[in-house]
Write an enzyme that holds these catalytic residues in place. Structure first.
Site: not given
Ligand SMILES: NC(=O)c1ccc[n+]([C@@H]2O[C@H](COP(=O)([O-])OP(=O)(O)OC[C@H]3O[C@@H](n4cnc5c(N)ncnc54)[C@H](OP(=O)(O)O)[C@@H]3O)[C@@H](O)[C@H]2O)c1
Length: 281
Positions: A168, A155
Site C-alpha cells: 500500500y 496517503s
Molecule cells: N481511510 C484512511 O485512513 C486513508 C488514509 C490515507 C489515504 N486513504 C486513501 O483514500 C482513498 C479512499 O479511501 P477510503 O478510506 O475512503 O476507502 P474505502 O472506504 O474503503 O472506500 C474505497 C472506495 O474505493 C472503491 N474501490 C475499491 N476497490 C475498487 C476497485 N477494485 N475498483 C473500483 N473501485 C474500487 C470502493 O468502491 P466499491 O467497494 O463500492 O466498489 C470505495 O468507493 C484510498 O485511495 C485510500 O488509499 C485513506
C-alpha cells in the site's frame, strides 16, 4: 473574483473514483456543493446509488460510471464514459484505492516477507496500474479544458512508509512521484496535477483499526492532533485542489494528516503505547 468565489467550481465536469463511500463520497458531495456536475465511479452502479441521489439532491448532474480498477482496461473505460456522459472533463479526483485484503474483505496486515505475491500484485494493479491508465485516458479531456485539475488521492503512508502495509505505502509513494512527473510534463497544456495525502481517517478501510482500542490508541498517539479525521475533513482539501483557489499550485503533495508526517512524528519525546502489532520475523 472574491476570494471565496475562487473555491467555487460552477459547471465544472468532474470525475470522482471510489465515490460510493468514505473519502470519495465526501469529496463528491463537496464538489457538488461547490457547483460541479459529477461522474461517480466504484465497482458497481448499485454501490453508487446513494451518492448519486445525494448529488442530485444538491441540484447537480450525477452519472454512475462503474468499473473494476483491478482491470486496467476498465479504468480507462471509466474515464471515457465519464467524459462522454458529461461532455468533457475539467476535474478528475482519482480516489479509489485498496489495502491487501482477505476474501472476507478484512485487511491483510503482514510484513513484506510474509505477504504472498498475488496480494502484492493486486494492490499494485488497483492502486498504481489503474492510476496510470486513468491518467492516460484523462489527458486529452483535461488538455481540452480551460480549468483542468487532476488530483490523485495518495496517503501519508506514501510519505512516511507503513510497516505491515508495504504494498500500500509503495503504491501511494508511486502516486506522489507520478504527480510530480505529470505536473511538469502537462503544465504547458494547462493541467494542474497534485496529490492529496490523508492521514488516519474513519472509513470502511480503517474500521479494523478504529474499532480496536489498542490499535487505535497506538495510531492516534502518533498524530499530533490526537484523533482520527472524518472524510468530511479531507474533502475540502480536494475541493481546494480542484478549484481556482489553487490555480498556481501544481506538483504538490498536500498532507491532511493531523501533523502525523511532521519530523519525528510530531510527538517526539511524548510517551507512546507499545505497538499492538506483533513483530514477525
Ligand atoms: N481511510 C484512511 O485512513 C486513508 C488514509 C490515507 C489515504 N486513504 C486513501 O483514500 C482513498 C479512499 O479511501 P477510503 O478510506 O475512503 O476507502 P474505502 O472506504 O474503503 O472506500 C474505497 C472506495 O474505493 C472503491 N474501490 C475499491 N476497490 C475498487 C476497485 N477494485 N475498483 C473500483 N473501485 C474500487 C470502493 O468502491 P466499491 O467497494 O463500492 O466498489 C470505495 O468507493 C484510498 O485511495 C485510500 O488509499 C485513506
Amino acid at each position: 473574483m472574491s476570494t471565496l468565489a475562487t473555491f467555487r467550481i460552477d459547471g465544472a465536469r468532474a470525475l470522482v473514483t471510489g465515490a460510493s463511500r468514505g473519502i470519495g463520497r465526501a469529496v463528491a458531495l463537496a464538489l457538488a456543493e461547490a457547483g460541479a456536475d459529477l461522474a461517480l465511479s466504484a465497482r458497481t452502479a448499485e454501490a453508487l446509488k446513494s451518492t448519486t441521489e445525494q448529488v442530485c439532491g444538491l441540484g447537480r448532474v450525477a452519472v454512475a460510471v462503474p468499473g473494476d480498477l483491478n482491470d486496467t482496461a476498465a479504468a480507462g473505460a471509466v474515464v471515457d464514459q465519464a467524459a462522454e456522459a458529461l461532455g468533457g472533463l475539467d476535474v478528475v479526483i482519482h480516489n479509489a484505492g485498496i489495502l491487501p485484503s482477505e476474501p472476507d474483505g478484512s485487511p491483510t496486515l503482514l510484513p513484506l516477507q510474509h505477504l504472498p505475491q498475488p496480494a502484492w500484485d493486486k494492490v499494485v494493479t488497483v492502486n498504481l496500474n489503474a492510476t496510470a491508465a486513468l491518467c492516460r485516458h484523462a489527458y486529452p479531456h483535461l488538455a481540452a479544458s480551460q480549468r483542468a485539475s487532476l488530483v490523485l488521492v495518495s496517503s501519508v503512508a506514501g510519505v512516511v512508509g507503513a510497516p505491515m502495509m508495504e504494498a500500500y505505502a509503495a503504491t501511494k509513494a508511486a502516486q506522489i512521484s507520478l504527480v510530480r512527473s505529470l505536473a511538469t510534463g502537462w503544465a504547458r497544456q494547462g493541467i494542474r496535477v497534485n496529490a492529496l495525502c490523508p492521514g488516519w481517517t474513519r472509513t470502511d478501510m480503517t474500521s479494523f483499526a478504529y474499532g480496536n482500542a489498542p490499535i487505535s490508541d497506538w495510531l492516534v498517539a502518533h498524530v499530533p492532533l490526537g484523533r482520527w479525521a472524518t472524510p468530511e475533513e479531507i474533502a475540502p482539501a480536494a475541493l481546494f485542489l480542484a478549484a481556482p483557489a489553487s490555480g498556481y499550485l501544481t506538483g504538490q503533495a498536500l498532507l491532511v494528516d493531523g501533523g502525523l508526517a511532521t519530523p519525528e512524528g510530531g510527538l517526539a519525546g511524548t510517551p507512546k503505547p507499545p505497538s499492538p502489532f506483533v513483530s514477525a520475523g
